[in-house]
Scaffold this active site. Structure first.
Site, mmCIF file in Angstrom:
data_model
loop_
_atom_site.group_PDB
_atom_site.id
_atom_site.type_symbol
_atom_site.label_atom_id
_atom_site.label_comp_id
_atom_site.label_asym_id
_atom_site.label_seq_id
_atom_site.Cartn_x
_atom_site.Cartn_y
_atom_site.Cartn_z
ATOM 1 N N ASN A 107 -36.540 11.711 35.196
ATOM 2 C CA ASN A 107 -36.181 13.471 35.888
ATOM 3 C C ASN A 107 -38.163 14.148 36.152
ATOM 4 O O ASN A 107 -38.786 13.556 34.888
ATOM 5 C CB ASN A 107 -35.445 14.125 34.808
ATOM 6 C CG ASN A 107 -34.421 13.271 34.570
ATOM 7 O OD1 ASN A 107 -33.802 12.507 35.859
ATOM 8 N ND2 ASN A 107 -33.551 13.619 33.628
ATOM 9 N N HIS A 124 -41.564 9.182 36.804
ATOM 10 C CA HIS A 124 -41.848 9.553 37.423
ATOM 11 C C HIS A 124 -42.169 10.926 38.197
ATOM 12 O O HIS A 124 -42.765 12.409 38.772
ATOM 13 C CB HIS A 124 -40.242 10.089 39.160
ATOM 14 C CG HIS A 124 -40.049 8.792 38.645
ATOM 15 N ND1 HIS A 124 -39.209 8.413 39.212
ATOM 16 C CD2 HIS A 124 -40.845 7.531 39.028
ATOM 17 C CE1 HIS A 124 -37.990 6.994 39.244
ATOM 18 N NE2 HIS A 124 -39.360 6.279 39.099
ATOM 19 N N CYS A 135 -59.788 16.464 45.943
ATOM 20 C CA CYS A 135 -61.064 16.571 44.920
ATOM 21 C C CYS A 135 -59.393 16.006 43.433
ATOM 22 O O CYS A 135 -60.635 15.879 42.747
ATOM 23 C CB CYS A 135 -61.072 17.785 45.266
ATOM 24 S SG CYS A 135 -60.626 18.859 44.728
ATOM 25 N N CYS A 152 -56.558 23.187 48.339
ATOM 26 C CA CYS A 152 -57.332 23.607 47.064
ATOM 27 C C CYS A 152 -58.093 24.276 48.036
ATOM 28 O O CYS A 152 -58.527 24.502 49.156
ATOM 29 C CB CYS A 152 -57.944 22.037 46.953
ATOM 30 S SG CYS A 152 -58.502 21.990 46.208
ATOM 31 N N CYS A 154 -60.728 23.094 48.606
ATOM 32 C CA CYS A 154 -62.165 22.576 49.150
ATOM 33 C C CYS A 154 -61.328 22.127 50.109
ATOM 34 O O CYS A 154 -61.881 20.570 50.601
ATOM 35 C CB CYS A 154 -62.179 20.892 48.318
ATOM 36 S SG CYS A 154 -60.956 20.011 48.482
ATOM 37 N N GLY A 191 -27.064 8.944 32.089
ATOM 38 C CA GLY A 191 -26.831 9.507 33.876
ATOM 39 C C GLY A 191 -28.627 8.874 34.952
ATOM 40 O O GLY A 191 -28.967 9.534 35.599
ATOM 41 N N ASN A 217 -22.591 7.312 31.372
ATOM 42 C CA ASN A 217 -21.771 7.863 32.616
ATOM 43 C C ASN A 217 -20.097 8.459 33.040
ATOM 44 O O ASN A 217 -19.906 7.610 32.570
ATOM 45 C CB ASN A 217 -22.570 6.587 33.739
ATOM 46 C CG ASN A 217 -23.122 7.301 34.826
ATOM 47 O OD1 ASN A 217 -22.548 8.180 35.242
ATOM 48 N ND2 ASN A 217 -24.692 6.639 35.801
HETATM 49 C C1 BV8 Z 1 -42.975 1.681 43.966
HETATM 50 C C2 BV8 Z 1 -39.651 11.945 42.153
HETATM 51 C C3 BV8 Z 1 -44.217 0.261 45.632
HETATM 52 C C4 BV8 Z 1 -39.582 12.505 42.820
HETATM 53 C C5 BV8 Z 1 -38.356 9.452 42.150
HETATM 54 C C6 BV8 Z 1 -39.927 -0.299 50.139
HETATM 55 C C7 BV8 Z 1 -41.311 0.063 49.948
HETATM 56 C C8 BV8 Z 1 -42.065 0.556 48.899
HETATM 57 C C9 BV8 Z 1 -40.877 0.354 48.034
HETATM 58 C C10 BV8 Z 1 -39.608 -0.204 47.850
HETATM 59 C C11 BV8 Z 1 -39.346 -0.725 49.073
HETATM 60 N N1 BV8 Z 1 -38.025 -0.744 49.013
HETATM 61 C C12 BV8 Z 1 -37.490 -0.899 46.999
HETATM 62 C C13 BV8 Z 1 -38.737 -0.298 46.838
HETATM 63 C C14 BV8 Z 1 -38.993 0.160 45.360
HETATM 64 C C15 BV8 Z 1 -38.201 1.841 45.262
HETATM 65 C C16 BV8 Z 1 -37.061 1.597 44.657
HETATM 66 O O1 BV8 Z 1 -36.823 1.721 44.021
HETATM 67 N N2 BV8 Z 1 -35.802 2.138 46.456
HETATM 68 C C17 BV8 Z 1 -34.658 2.239 45.935
HETATM 69 C C18 BV8 Z 1 -34.170 3.080 46.923
HETATM 70 C C19 BV8 Z 1 -34.276 0.604 46.486
HETATM 71 N N3 BV8 Z 1 -38.744 1.933 44.502
HETATM 72 C C20 BV8 Z 1 -40.470 2.441 44.717
HETATM 73 O O2 BV8 Z 1 -40.989 3.162 45.422
HETATM 74 C C21 BV8 Z 1 -41.566 3.000 43.195
HETATM 75 N N4 BV8 Z 1 -42.903 2.839 43.654
HETATM 76 O O3 BV8 Z 1 -42.208 0.385 43.849
HETATM 77 O O4 BV8 Z 1 -43.699 1.133 44.321
HETATM 78 C C22 BV8 Z 1 -45.993 0.009 44.831
HETATM 79 C C23 BV8 Z 1 -46.148 -1.213 44.026
HETATM 80 C C24 BV8 Z 1 -47.537 -2.103 43.544
HETATM 81 C C25 BV8 Z 1 -48.004 -1.500 44.037
HETATM 82 C C26 BV8 Z 1 -47.970 -0.177 44.930
HETATM 83 C C27 BV8 Z 1 -46.318 0.837 45.478
HETATM 84 C C28 BV8 Z 1 -40.728 4.640 42.795
HETATM 85 C C29 BV8 Z 1 -40.254 5.416 43.082
HETATM 86 C C30 BV8 Z 1 -40.163 6.390 42.758
HETATM 87 C C31 BV8 Z 1 -39.441 7.807 43.771
HETATM 88 N N5 BV8 Z 1 -39.148 8.755 43.084
HETATM 89 N N6 BV8 Z 1 -38.335 10.691 42.250
HETATM 90 C C32 BV8 Z 1 -38.652 13.491 42.945
HETATM 91 O O5 BV8 Z 1 -38.454 13.535 42.202
HETATM 92 O O6 BV8 Z 1 -38.817 14.453 44.256
HETATM 93 S S1 BV8 Z 1 -36.782 8.628 43.118
HETATM 94 C C33 BV8 Z 1 -35.410 9.688 42.628
HETATM 95 O O7 BV8 Z 1 -34.572 8.569 42.315
HETATM 96 C C34 BV8 Z 1 -35.659 10.085 41.180
HETATM 97 O O8 BV8 Z 1 -36.838 10.625 40.650
HETATM 98 C C35 BV8 Z 1 -34.973 9.389 40.243
HETATM 99 O O9 BV8 Z 1 -35.783 8.764 39.427
HETATM 100 C C36 BV8 Z 1 -34.209 8.470 41.152
HETATM 101 C C37 BV8 Z 1 -32.830 7.276 40.779
HETATM 102 O O10 BV8 Z 1 -32.041 8.455 40.980
HETATM 103 P P1 BV8 Z 1 -30.928 8.513 39.346
HETATM 104 O O11 BV8 Z 1 -32.161 9.772 38.578
HETATM 105 O O12 BV8 Z 1 -30.761 8.006 38.469
HETATM 106 O O13 BV8 Z 1 -30.080 10.281 40.256
HETATM 107 P P2 BV8 Z 1 -28.596 9.752 40.805
HETATM 108 O O14 BV8 Z 1 -28.745 10.748 41.503
HETATM 109 O O15 BV8 Z 1 -29.569 8.506 41.667
HETATM 110 O O16 BV8 Z 1 -28.193 8.949 40.312
HETATM 111 C C38 BV8 Z 1 -27.056 10.004 38.717
HETATM 112 C C39 BV8 Z 1 -26.544 9.430 38.345
HETATM 113 O O17 BV8 Z 1 -26.087 10.242 36.932
HETATM 114 C C40 BV8 Z 1 -24.626 8.990 38.798
HETATM 115 O O18 BV8 Z 1 -25.256 7.081 38.156
HETATM 116 C C41 BV8 Z 1 -23.991 9.751 38.102
HETATM 117 O O19 BV8 Z 1 -22.691 8.842 38.252
HETATM 118 C C42 BV8 Z 1 -24.718 9.960 37.024
HETATM 119 N N7 BV8 Z 1 -24.152 11.185 36.568
HETATM 120 C C43 BV8 Z 1 -23.432 12.353 37.181
HETATM 121 N N8 BV8 Z 1 -23.523 14.000 36.715
HETATM 122 C C44 BV8 Z 1 -23.632 13.252 35.272
HETATM 123 C C45 BV8 Z 1 -24.495 11.656 34.553
HETATM 124 N N9 BV8 Z 1 -24.450 11.120 33.657
HETATM 125 C C46 BV8 Z 1 -24.136 11.184 32.513
HETATM 126 N N10 BV8 Z 1 -23.588 13.327 33.023
HETATM 127 C C47 BV8 Z 1 -23.144 13.771 33.673
HETATM 128 N N11 BV8 Z 1 -23.330 15.109 33.752
HETATM 129 ZN ZN ZN Z 2 -59.544 19.658 45.939
#
Ligand code: BV8
Ligand code: ZN
Length: 252
Positions: A107, A124, A135, A152, A154, A191, A217
């Site tokens: 988060n 994240h 910059c 910025c 710059c 979650g 969850n």
């Molecule tokens: C990387 C930040 C590569 C911003 C987020 C193609 C190209 C490149 C990469 C990929 C690709 N294909 C796949 C990938 C990998 C990709 C990935 O995993 N994709 C998935 C979708 C298949 N990952 C990446 O791109 C990562 N980087 O791989 O780089 C690389 C490697 C080497 C060198 C250079 C590059 C970066 C991933 C980070 C993305 N950023 N967010 C922002 O928030 O705006 S991801 C986003 O989804 C969120 O941040 C969160 O972190 C993430 C997961 O979501 P959850 O937190 O699990 O939330 P969600 O809604 O899914 O689920 C909620 C859950 O809560 C549910 O289960 C629900 O039942 C439950 N719930 C509901 N209510 C409750 C509850 N639980 C408890 N109590 C409740 N009350």
């Molecule tokens: Zn700058």
């Protein structure tokens, strides 16, 4: 994964905690749902019906900086209006009883820190931090919520300091989180749909290293079958029950 009553399962988890030295709590958007912060993949979803992959990525930002800037301002405004919920506070309270305790969160909402959690690894990034893509100068936007791109001095575009799809995770945060997951006795996965990598490796590494894995969850996820115990329900309701029982058993 067992299907006893919730009380039995909570007792099982507390028994493990009482004999443990090191705990990791891996969290996702669900832990903030009861605070009123929308998750990504649940039905209420996002502010626009766009997929996070379409908004949370660098190309989307370069193509339409106004829309992505406005989306983050909208989310930051929500995060400034909400409070941590009992789930965040219970996690912060449990930390006090363990010399080795890490919150590893996906988060960006700052709610764990606002609830008092000390050792928090943000895989994240954090929506409060912003930087110039040219910059790299950092900016805190505080209570201004720009509805279009900001620049910025710059001339570079200012972006949120969050990890977008296709971007690397902050090295030191990720390394520390992996180390904690490989050496913990109990790992909670709270979650999160556990579909985004490499963050979702954390509970998997913990399990592979012999930790007792507990999922909290309301719905099943990709790692439910890996968990030793699945507590089906809301984290704001379940985590406080765990901490209450733990303190009772410690005579506190
Ligand atoms: C990387 C930040 C590569 C911003 C987020 C193609 C190209 C490149 C990469 C990929 C690709 N294909 C796949 C990938 C990998 C990709 C990935 O995993 N994709 C998935 C979708 C298949 N990952 C990446 O791109 C990562 N980087 O791989 O780089 C690389 C490697 C080497 C060198 C250079 C590059 C970066 C991933 C980070 C993305 N950023 N967010 C922002 O928030 O705006 S991801 C986003 O989804 C969120 O941040 C969160 O972190 C993430 C997961 O979501 P959850 O937190 O699990 O939330 P969600 O809604 O899914 O689920 C909620 C859950 O809560 C549910 O289960 C629900 O039942 C439950 N719930 C509901 N209510 C409750 C509850 N639980 C408890 N109590 C409740 N009350
Ligand atoms: Zn700058």
């Amino acid at each position: 994964m067992e299907t006893h009553s919730l009380t039995n399962l909570i007792n099982k988890v507390v028994n493990k905690l009482l004999e443990s030295k090191s705990v990791v709590v891996f969290t996702g958007a669900g832990v903030s749902a009861e605070s009123g912060v929308p998750t990504f993949r649940d039905k209420d979803g996002l502010w626009q019906k766009l997929k996070p992959e379409e908004l949370a990525n660098f190309n989307a930002f370069m193509r339409n900086p106004d829309m992505v800037t406005e989306w983050y301002s909208h989310r930051r405004k929500i995060m400034h209006q909400v409070q941590p919920n009992p789930g965040h506070f219970a996690i912060a309270e449990l930390e006090k009883f363990f010399e080795r305790f890490a919150v590893v969160t996906q988060n960006i909402d700052n709610l764990h820190q606002r609830a008092g959690s000390k050792n928090v690894f943000e895989l994240h990034g954090n929506i409060e931090r912003n930087y110039c893509i040219k910059c790299k100068k950092f900016y805190q936007l505080g209570d201004i919520y720009p509805d279009k791109a900001i620049y910025c001095e710059c001339g570079g575009l200012i972006r949120p300091d969050v990890v977008w799809f296709g971007e690397m995770l902050p090295e030191d945060e990720y390394e520390s989180a992996v180390k904690a997951s490989r050496t913990c006795d109990v790992c909670f996965s709270v979650g999160t749909s556990a579909v985004v990598f490499p963050a979702a490796y954390i509970p998997i590494y913990a399990k592979q290293s012999g930790a007792f894995l507990v999922e909290i969850n309301p719905n099943p996820t990709d790692i439910s079958s890996l968990a030793d115990v699945v507590l089906q329900g809301k984290s704001g309701e379940i985590f406080p029950l765990i901490v209450e029982e733990f303190k009772k058993r410690k005579g506190l």
